[in-house]
Motif scaffolding. Sequence first.
Motif, PDB file in Angstrom:
ATOM      1  N   ALA A  21       0.813  -1.215   0.000  1.00 37.96           N
ATOM      2  CA  ALA A  21       0.000   0.000   0.000  1.00 37.96           C
ATOM      3  C   ALA A  21       0.847   1.267   0.000  1.00 37.96           C
ATOM      4  CB  ALA A  21      -0.933   0.010   1.208  1.00 37.96           C
ATOM      5  N   ILE A  22       2.011   1.241   0.612  1.00 37.67           N
ATOM      6  CA  ILE A  22       2.812   2.463   0.726  1.00 37.67           C
ATOM      7  C   ILE A  22       3.760   2.685  -0.440  1.00 37.67           C
ATOM      8  CG2 ILE A  22       2.658   2.529   3.230  1.00 37.67           C
ATOM      9  CD1 ILE A  22       5.495   1.379   3.343  1.00 37.67           C
ATOM     10  N   GLN A  23       3.924   1.710  -1.319  1.00 35.07           N
ATOM     11  CA  GLN A  23       4.835   1.861  -2.449  1.00 35.07           C
ATOM     12  C   GLN A  23       4.439   3.062  -3.298  1.00 35.07           C
ATOM     13  OE1 GLN A  23       7.715   0.178  -3.079  1.00 35.07           O
ATOM     14  NE2 GLN A  23       7.289  -0.789  -1.111  1.00 35.07           N
ATOM     15  N   GLY A  24       5.294   4.078  -3.317  1.00 29.43           N
ATOM     16  CA  GLY A  24       5.053   5.255  -4.142  1.00 29.43           C
ATOM     17  C   GLY A  24       3.978   6.192  -3.620  1.00 29.43           C
ATOM     18  N   ALA A  25       3.515   5.982  -2.395  1.00 30.08           N
ATOM     19  CA  ALA A  25       2.434   6.807  -1.841  1.00 30.08           C
ATOM     20  C   ALA A  25       2.909   8.236  -1.583  1.00 30.08           C
ATOM     21  CB  ALA A  25       1.913   6.197  -0.540  1.00 30.08           C
ATOM     22  N   ASP A  26       2.026   9.185  -1.803  1.00 29.02           N
ATOM     23  CA  ASP A  26       2.319  10.581  -1.512  1.00 29.02           C
ATOM     24  C   ASP A  26       2.117  10.884  -0.030  1.00 29.02           C
ATOM     25  OD1 ASP A  26       2.957  11.293  -4.157  1.00 29.02           O
ATOM     26  OD2 ASP A  26       0.843  11.456  -4.635  1.00 29.02           O
ATOM     27  N   GLY A  27       1.263  10.128   0.632  1.00 36.14           N
ATOM     28  CA  GLY A  27       0.993  10.298   2.051  1.00 36.14           C
ATOM     29  C   GLY A  27       0.415   9.020   2.608  1.00 36.14           C
ATOM     30  N   LEU A  28       0.412   8.925   3.923  1.00 37.84           N
ATOM     31  CA  LEU A  28      -0.088   7.739   4.599  1.00 37.84           C
ATOM     32  C   LEU A  28      -1.088   8.174   5.661  1.00 37.84           C
ATOM     33  CD1 LEU A  28       0.074   4.701   5.335  1.00 37.84           C
ATOM     34  CD2 LEU A  28       2.097   5.252   6.699  1.00 37.84           C
ATOM     35  N   VAL A  29      -2.283   7.598   5.623  1.00 44.57           N
ATOM     36  CA  VAL A  29      -3.306   7.872   6.621  1.00 44.57           C
ATOM     37  C   VAL A  29      -3.509   6.600   7.428  1.00 44.57           C
ATOM     38  CG1 VAL A  29      -5.722   8.469   7.028  1.00 44.57           C
ATOM     39  CG2 VAL A  29      -4.471   9.550   5.146  1.00 44.57           C
ATOM     40  N   TRP A  34      -4.342  -0.800  15.005  1.00 43.37           N
ATOM     41  CA  TRP A  34      -3.837  -2.175  14.971  1.00 43.37           C
ATOM     42  C   TRP A  34      -2.331  -2.176  15.174  1.00 43.37           C
ATOM     43  CZ3 TRP A  34      -6.487  -4.156   9.874  1.00 43.37           C
ATOM     44  CH2 TRP A  34      -7.863  -4.257  10.088  1.00 43.37           C
ATOM     45  N   ASP A  35      -1.823  -3.193  15.874  1.00 44.23           N
ATOM     46  CA  ASP A  35      -0.390  -3.322  16.130  1.00 44.23           C
ATOM     47  C   ASP A  35       0.427  -3.342  14.838  1.00 44.23           C
ATOM     48  OD1 ASP A  35      -0.608  -3.288  18.875  1.00 44.23           O
ATOM     49  OD2 ASP A  35      -0.695  -5.468  19.057  1.00 44.23           O
ATOM     50  N   GLU A  36      -0.120  -3.880  13.772  1.00 48.66           N
ATOM     51  CA  GLU A  36       0.558  -3.940  12.478  1.00 48.66           C
ATOM     52  C   GLU A  36       1.036  -2.557  12.038  1.00 48.66           C
ATOM     53  OE1 GLU A  36      -0.510  -5.441   7.927  1.00 48.66           O
ATOM     54  OE2 GLU A  36      -2.093  -5.322   9.431  1.00 48.66           O
ATOM     55  N   PHE A  37       0.300  -1.517  12.377  1.00 52.57           N
ATOM     56  CA  PHE A  37       0.660  -0.159  11.993  1.00 52.57           C
ATOM     57  C   PHE A  37       1.530   0.522  13.049  1.00 52.57           C
ATOM     58  CE2 PHE A  37      -3.269  -1.186   9.783  1.00 52.57           C
ATOM     59  CZ  PHE A  37      -2.859  -0.982   8.476  1.00 52.57           C
ATOM     60  N   ARG A  38       1.331   0.170  14.295  1.00 49.83           N
ATOM     61  CA  ARG A  38       2.125   0.762  15.384  1.00 49.83           C
ATOM     62  C   ARG A  38       3.584   0.350  15.318  1.00 49.83           C
ATOM     63  NH1 ARG A  38      -1.275   0.571  20.974  1.00 49.83           N
ATOM     64  NH2 ARG A  38      -3.240   1.312  20.140  1.00 49.83           N
ATOM     65  N   THR A  39       3.853  -0.825  14.768  1.00 42.34           N
ATOM     66  CA  THR A  39       5.199  -1.383  14.781  1.00 42.34           C
ATOM     67  C   THR A  39       5.908  -1.307  13.435  1.00 42.34           C
ATOM     68  OG1 THR A  39       4.336  -3.606  14.362  1.00 42.34           O
ATOM     69  CG2 THR A  39       4.609  -2.956  16.672  1.00 42.34           C
ATOM     70  N   LEU A  40       5.458  -0.434  12.565  1.00 44.18           N
ATOM     71  CA  LEU A  40       6.105  -0.299  11.258  1.00 44.18           C
ATOM     72  C   LEU A  40       7.544   0.185  11.414  1.00 44.18           C
ATOM     73  CD1 LEU A  40       3.258   1.390   9.190  1.00 44.18           C
ATOM     74  CD2 LEU A  40       4.208  -0.900   8.837  1.00 44.18           C
ATOM     75  N   ASP A  41       8.401  -0.229  10.505  1.00 44.39           N
ATOM     76  CA  ASP A  41       9.761   0.287  10.434  1.00 44.39           C
ATOM     77  C   ASP A  41       9.671   1.573   9.620  1.00 44.39           C
ATOM     78  OD1 ASP A  41      12.314   0.967   9.330  1.00 44.39           O
ATOM     79  OD2 ASP A  41      13.013  -1.067   9.772  1.00 44.39           O
ATOM     80  N   TRP A  42       9.743   2.712  10.286  1.00 41.81           N
ATOM     81  CA  TRP A  42       9.488   3.993   9.634  1.00 41.81           C
ATOM     82  C   TRP A  42      10.558   4.347   8.615  1.00 41.81           C
ATOM     83  CZ3 TRP A  42       4.751   5.155   9.588  1.00 41.81           C
ATOM     84  CH2 TRP A  42       3.928   4.747  10.644  1.00 41.81           C
ATOM     85  N   GLY A  43      11.768   3.823   8.777  1.00 42.27           N
ATOM     86  CA  GLY A  43      12.806   4.016   7.765  1.00 42.27           C
ATOM     87  C   GLY A  43      12.426   3.328   6.462  1.00 42.27           C
ATOM     88  N   GLN A  44      11.884   2.121   6.565  1.00 41.96           N
ATOM     89  CA  GLN A  44      11.418   1.404   5.370  1.00 41.96           C
ATOM     90  C   GLN A  44      10.215   2.103   4.749  1.00 41.96           C
ATOM     91  OE1 GLN A  44      10.641  -2.677   6.398  1.00 41.96           O
ATOM     92  NE2 GLN A  44      12.818  -3.205   6.475  1.00 41.96           N
ATOM     93  N   LYS A  46       9.558   5.338   4.835  1.00 44.68           N
ATOM     94  CA  LYS A  46      10.059   6.524   4.142  1.00 44.68           C
ATOM     95  C   LYS A  46      10.691   6.153   2.805  1.00 44.68           C
ATOM     96  CE  LYS A  46      12.636  10.791   4.473  1.00 44.68           C
ATOM     97  NZ  LYS A  46      12.754  10.935   3.079  1.00 44.68           N
ATOM     98  N   ALA A  47      11.467   5.076   2.801  1.00 44.61           N
ATOM     99  CA  ALA A  47      12.133   4.640   1.575  1.00 44.61           C
ATOM    100  C   ALA A  47      11.126   4.226   0.494  1.00 44.61           C
ATOM    101  CB  ALA A  47      13.089   3.487   1.872  1.00 44.61           C
ATOM    102  N   ALA A  48       9.985   3.696   0.904  1.00 48.22           N
ATOM    103  CA  ALA A  48       8.991   3.205  -0.052  1.00 48.22           C
ATOM    104  C   ALA A  48       8.072   4.302  -0.582  1.00 48.22           C
ATOM    105  CB  ALA A  48       8.141   2.112   0.595  1.00 48.22           C
ATOM    106  N   MET A  49       7.889   5.369   0.204  1.00 51.26           N
ATOM    107  CA  MET A  49       6.950   6.430  -0.170  1.00 51.26           C
ATOM    108  C   MET A  49       7.605   7.482  -1.057  1.00 51.26           C
ATOM    109  SD  MET A  49       4.935   7.077   3.446  1.00 51.26           S
ATOM    110  CE  MET A  49       4.091   8.530   2.821  1.00 51.26           C
ATOM    111  N   ASN A  50       6.786   8.150  -1.863  1.00 47.99           N
ATOM    112  CA  ASN A  50       7.236   9.335  -2.597  1.00 47.99           C
ATOM    113  C   ASN A  50       7.148  10.562  -1.708  1.00 47.99           C
ATOM    114  OD1 ASN A  50       7.805   8.040  -5.001  1.00 47.99           O
ATOM    115  ND2 ASN A  50       5.790   8.435  -5.872  1.00 47.99           N
ATOM    116  N   GLY A  51       6.077  10.680  -0.947  1.00 47.24           N
ATOM    117  CA  GLY A  51       5.859  11.820  -0.066  1.00 47.24           C
ATOM    118  C   GLY A  51       6.386  11.546   1.323  1.00 47.24           C
TER     119      GLY A  51
END
Length: 79
Positions: A21-29, A34-44, A46-51
Amino acid sequence: MKTAVRLPLTRVTQVQSVHEAIQGADGLVIATDWDEFRTLDWGQVKAAMNGTLVFDGRNCLDRHAVEQSGLRYMGVGRP
């Protein structure tokens, strides 16, 4: 007045993972706590998003961790 959702949603793409879902995304809402979102690797993330904007609709994320990765954090009702 309630409006029914008409299926199929032609401008919506459903994917199997957060990372798809985040590949090339301009923003993330984030609209769930859910824990799946709380524990994201924010460096990864950032690397995957455009924005760089991460909107935390549940105020469940670690603002410092998000910002430390170089992303911009915006939480509901937070400065």
